[in-house]
Scaffold this motif. Structure first.
Motif, PDB file in Angstrom:
ATOM      1  N   GLN A   1       0.831  -1.205   0.000  1.00 16.08           N
ATOM      2  CA  GLN A   1       0.000   0.000   0.000  1.00 16.08           C
ATOM      3  C   GLN A   1       0.867   1.258   0.000  1.00 16.08           C
ATOM      4  O   GLN A   1       0.571   2.226  -0.710  1.00 16.08           O
ATOM      5  N   ASN A   2       1.953   1.250   0.762  1.00 15.14           N
ATOM      6  CA  ASN A   2       2.860   2.402   0.792  1.00 15.14           C
ATOM      7  C   ASN A   2       3.556   2.607  -0.556  1.00 15.14           C
ATOM      8  O   ASN A   2       3.696   3.736  -1.017  1.00 15.14           O
ATOM      9  N   PHE A   3       4.011   1.510  -1.175  1.00 14.79           N
ATOM     10  CA  PHE A   3       4.626   1.605  -2.500  1.00 14.79           C
ATOM     11  C   PHE A   3       3.630   2.210  -3.490  1.00 14.79           C
ATOM     12  O   PHE A   3       3.963   3.123  -4.243  1.00 14.79           O
ATOM     13  N   LEU A   4       2.403   1.700  -3.507  1.00 14.31           N
ATOM     14  CA  LEU A   4       1.392   2.187  -4.447  1.00 14.31           C
ATOM     15  C   LEU A   4       1.099   3.664  -4.226  1.00 14.31           C
ATOM     16  O   LEU A   4       0.934   4.421  -5.181  1.00 14.31           O
ATOM     17  N   ALA A   5       1.044   4.086  -2.969  1.00 12.00           N
ATOM     18  CA  ALA A   5       0.752   5.488  -2.652  1.00 12.00           C
ATOM     19  C   ALA A   5       1.881   6.420  -3.085  1.00 12.00           C
ATOM     20  O   ALA A   5       1.643   7.584  -3.406  1.00 12.00           O
ATOM     21  N   SER A   6       3.106   5.902  -3.122  1.00 17.13           N
ATOM     22  CA  SER A   6       4.250   6.755  -3.439  1.00 17.13           C
ATOM     23  C   SER A   6       4.593   6.792  -4.929  1.00 17.13           C
ATOM     24  O   SER A   6       5.456   7.540  -5.342  1.00 17.13           O
ATOM     25  N   MET A   7       3.900   6.007  -5.721  1.00 12.97           N
ATOM     26  CA  MET A   7       4.199   5.933  -7.151  1.00 12.97           C
ATOM     27  C   MET A   7       3.150   6.716  -7.936  1.00 12.97           C
ATOM     28  O   MET A   7       1.965   6.655  -7.621  1.00 12.97           O
ATOM     29  N   PRO A   8       3.594   7.452  -8.963  1.00 19.75           N
ATOM     30  CA  PRO A   8       2.652   8.291  -9.700  1.00 19.75           C
ATOM     31  C   PRO A   8       1.561   7.505 -10.432  1.00 19.75           C
ATOM     32  O   PRO A   8       0.421   7.895 -10.424  1.00 19.75           O
ATOM     33  N   ILE A   9       1.910   6.413 -11.068  1.00 21.70           N
ATOM     34  CA  ILE A   9       0.918   5.598 -11.786  1.00 21.70           C
ATOM     35  C   ILE A   9       1.141   4.142 -11.419  1.00 21.70           C
ATOM     36  O   ILE A   9       2.135   3.543 -11.803  1.00 21.70           O
ATOM     37  N   SER A  10       0.227   3.601 -10.641  1.00 21.51           N
ATOM     38  CA  SER A  10       0.282   2.189 -10.287  1.00 21.51           C
ATOM     39  C   SER A  10      -1.138   1.688 -10.126  1.00 21.51           C
ATOM     40  O   SER A  10      -1.937   2.299  -9.426  1.00 21.51           O
ATOM     41  N   ILE A  11      -1.432   0.603 -10.789  1.00 21.59           N
ATOM     42  CA  ILE A  11      -2.775   0.039 -10.760  1.00 21.59           C
ATOM     43  C   ILE A  11      -2.663  -1.425 -10.376  1.00 21.59           C
ATOM     44  O   ILE A  11      -1.789  -2.136 -10.850  1.00 21.59           O
ATOM     45  N   ILE A  12      -3.559  -1.867  -9.510  1.00 16.72           N
ATOM     46  CA  ILE A  12      -3.628  -3.289  -9.175  1.00 16.72           C
ATOM     47  C   ILE A  12      -5.066  -3.743  -9.379  1.00 16.72           C
ATOM     48  O   ILE A  12      -6.004  -3.055  -8.990  1.00 16.72           O
ATOM     49  N   SER A  13      -5.220  -4.875 -10.036  1.00 23.22           N
ATOM     50  CA  SER A  13      -6.562  -5.389 -10.284  1.00 23.22           C
ATOM     51  C   SER A  13      -6.557  -6.912 -10.269  1.00 23.22           C
ATOM     52  O   SER A  13      -5.530  -7.550 -10.469  1.00 23.22           O
ATOM     53  N   HIS A  14      -7.735  -7.453 -10.036  1.00 23.26           N
ATOM     54  CA  HIS A  14      -7.917  -8.896 -10.045  1.00 23.26           C
ATOM     55  C   HIS A  14      -8.339  -9.333 -11.441  1.00 23.26           C
ATOM     56  O   HIS A  14      -9.162  -8.690 -12.085  1.00 23.26           O
ATOM     57  N   ILE A  15      -7.722 -10.403 -11.915  1.00 25.12           N
ATOM     58  CA  ILE A  15      -8.158 -11.043 -13.151  1.00 25.12           C
ATOM     59  C   ILE A  15      -8.215 -12.547 -12.912  1.00 25.12           C
ATOM     60  O   ILE A  15      -7.472 -13.077 -12.075  1.00 25.12           O
ATOM     61  N   PRO A  16      -9.089 -13.246 -13.607  1.00 25.77           N
ATOM     62  CA  PRO A  16      -9.154 -14.696 -13.434  1.00 25.77           C
ATOM     63  C   PRO A  16      -7.858 -15.366 -13.888  1.00 25.77           C
ATOM     64  O   PRO A  16      -7.180 -14.879 -14.781  1.00 25.77           O
ATOM     65  N   ARG A  17      -7.514 -16.464 -13.252  1.00 29.18           N
ATOM     66  CA  ARG A  17      -6.305 -17.205 -13.607  1.00 29.18           C
ATOM     67  C   ARG A  17      -6.300 -17.608 -15.076  1.00 29.18           C
ATOM     68  O   ARG A  17      -5.263 -17.599 -15.727  1.00 29.18           O
ATOM     69  N   SER A  18      -7.456 -17.914 -15.618  1.00 28.52           N
ATOM     70  CA  SER A  18      -7.518 -18.330 -17.023  1.00 28.52           C
ATOM     71  C   SER A  18      -7.074 -17.211 -17.969  1.00 28.52           C
ATOM     72  O   SER A  18      -6.650 -17.487 -19.087  1.00 28.52           O
ATOM     73  N   CYS A  19      -7.126 -15.965 -17.518  1.00 31.21           N
ATOM     74  CA  CYS A  19      -6.687 -14.833 -18.338  1.00 31.21           C
ATOM     75  C   CYS A  19      -5.214 -14.512 -18.129  1.00 31.21           C
ATOM     76  O   CYS A  19      -4.672 -13.622 -18.781  1.00 31.21           O
ATOM     77  N   ASN A  20      -4.573 -15.213 -17.230  1.00 29.75           N
ATOM     78  CA  ASN A  20      -3.196 -14.895 -16.874  1.00 29.75           C
ATOM     79  C   ASN A  20      -2.343 -16.165 -16.900  1.00 29.75           C
ATOM     80  O   ASN A  20      -1.527 -16.386 -16.023  1.00 29.75           O
ATOM     81  N   ARG A  21      -2.535 -16.994 -17.912  1.00 34.42           N
ATOM     82  CA  ARG A  21      -1.870 -18.297 -17.974  1.00 34.42           C
ATOM     83  C   ARG A  21      -0.351 -18.203 -18.057  1.00 34.42           C
ATOM     84  O   ARG A  21       0.353 -19.016 -17.470  1.00 34.42           O
ATOM     85  N   VAL A  22       0.168 -17.228 -18.783  1.00 38.01           N
ATOM     86  CA  VAL A  22       1.618 -17.098 -18.932  1.00 38.01           C
ATOM     87  C   VAL A  22       2.251 -16.774 -17.579  1.00 38.01           C
ATOM     88  O   VAL A  22       3.236 -17.387 -17.176  1.00 38.01           O
ATOM     89  N   ALA A  23       1.667 -15.816 -16.856  1.00 40.47           N
ATOM     90  CA  ALA A  23       2.193 -15.457 -15.530  1.00 40.47           C
ATOM     91  C   ALA A  23       2.087 -16.643 -14.573  1.00 40.47           C
ATOM     92  O   ALA A  23       3.009 -16.911 -13.802  1.00 40.47           O
ATOM     93  N   HIS A  24       0.975 -17.372 -14.631  1.00 40.34           N
ATOM     94  CA  HIS A  24       0.802 -18.528 -13.749  1.00 40.34           C
ATOM     95  C   HIS A  24       1.855 -19.596 -14.045  1.00 40.34           C
ATOM     96  O   HIS A  24       2.444 -20.167 -13.126  1.00 40.34           O
ATOM     97  N   ALA A  25       2.129 -19.831 -15.321  1.00 42.52           N
ATOM     98  CA  ALA A  25       3.158 -20.808 -15.695  1.00 42.52           C
ATOM     99  C   ALA A  25       4.538 -20.352 -15.224  1.00 42.52           C
ATOM    100  O   ALA A  25       5.345 -21.167 -14.750  1.00 42.52           O
ATOM    101  N   ALA A  26       4.817 -19.059 -15.322  1.00 42.33           N
ATOM    102  CA  ALA A  26       6.109 -18.525 -14.872  1.00 42.33           C
ATOM    103  C   ALA A  26       6.279 -18.700 -13.372  1.00 42.33           C
ATOM    104  O   ALA A  26       7.358 -19.075 -12.893  1.00 42.33           O
ATOM    105  N   VAL A  27       5.214 -18.462 -12.618  1.00 41.20           N
ATOM    106  CA  VAL A  27       5.278 -18.637 -11.169  1.00 41.20           C
ATOM    107  C   VAL A  27       5.499 -20.102 -10.818  1.00 41.20           C
ATOM    108  O   VAL A  27       6.321 -20.423  -9.960  1.00 41.20           O
ATOM    109  N   LYS A  28       4.783 -20.999 -11.471  1.00 40.09           N
ATOM    110  CA  LYS A  28       4.971 -22.433 -11.215  1.00 40.09           C
ATOM    111  C   LYS A  28       6.410 -22.841 -11.504  1.00 40.09           C
ATOM    112  O   LYS A  28       7.004 -23.614 -10.765  1.00 40.09           O
ATOM    113  N   TRP A  29       6.990 -22.313 -12.594  1.00 43.92           N
ATOM    114  CA  TRP A  29       8.377 -22.622 -12.938  1.00 43.92           C
ATOM    115  C   TRP A  29       9.322 -22.074 -11.870  1.00 43.92           C
ATOM    116  O   TRP A  29      10.240 -22.761 -11.454  1.00 43.92           O
TER     117      TRP A  29
END
Length: 85
Positions: free
Chosen positions: A48-76
């Motif tokens: 929360q502190n990092f986000l507040a101190s940065m000029p443009i930062s967005i965090i959002s939820h997306i379903p895992r099925s929409c983020n398959r590449v990131a999920h595979a990278a994390v598993k690796w």
């Protein structure tokens, strides 16, 4: 922890950041501004502190099925030692 590390890298290099996560509970904790007593609250507060101190930062939820590449990278990365950017 990965979100916090990504925010630190983005801040150090003055990069705007869009964070998408399939962990809806974590996104909700971060965006709600609440302060939990859970062990993870220190990490959430840092994010929360990092986000507040940065000029443009967005965090959002997306379903895992929409983020398959990131999920595979994390598993690796779990099976490998070290930090990966």
């Amino acid at each position: 922890m990965a979100i916090r590390k990504g925010l630190k890298i983005a801040r150090d290099y003055e990069l705007p950041l869009l964070i998408e996560s399939d962990a809806s509970n974590i996104v909700r904790l971060i965006t709600s501004g609440s302060h939990s007593l859970a062990k993870i609250s220190v990490v959430i507060h840092d994010i929360q502190n990092f986000l507040a101190s940065m000029p443009i930062s967005i965090i959002s939820h997306i379903p895992r099925s929409c983020n398959r590449v990131a999920h595979a990278a994390v598993k690796w990365s779990v099976s490998n030692v070290g930090d990966f950017v």
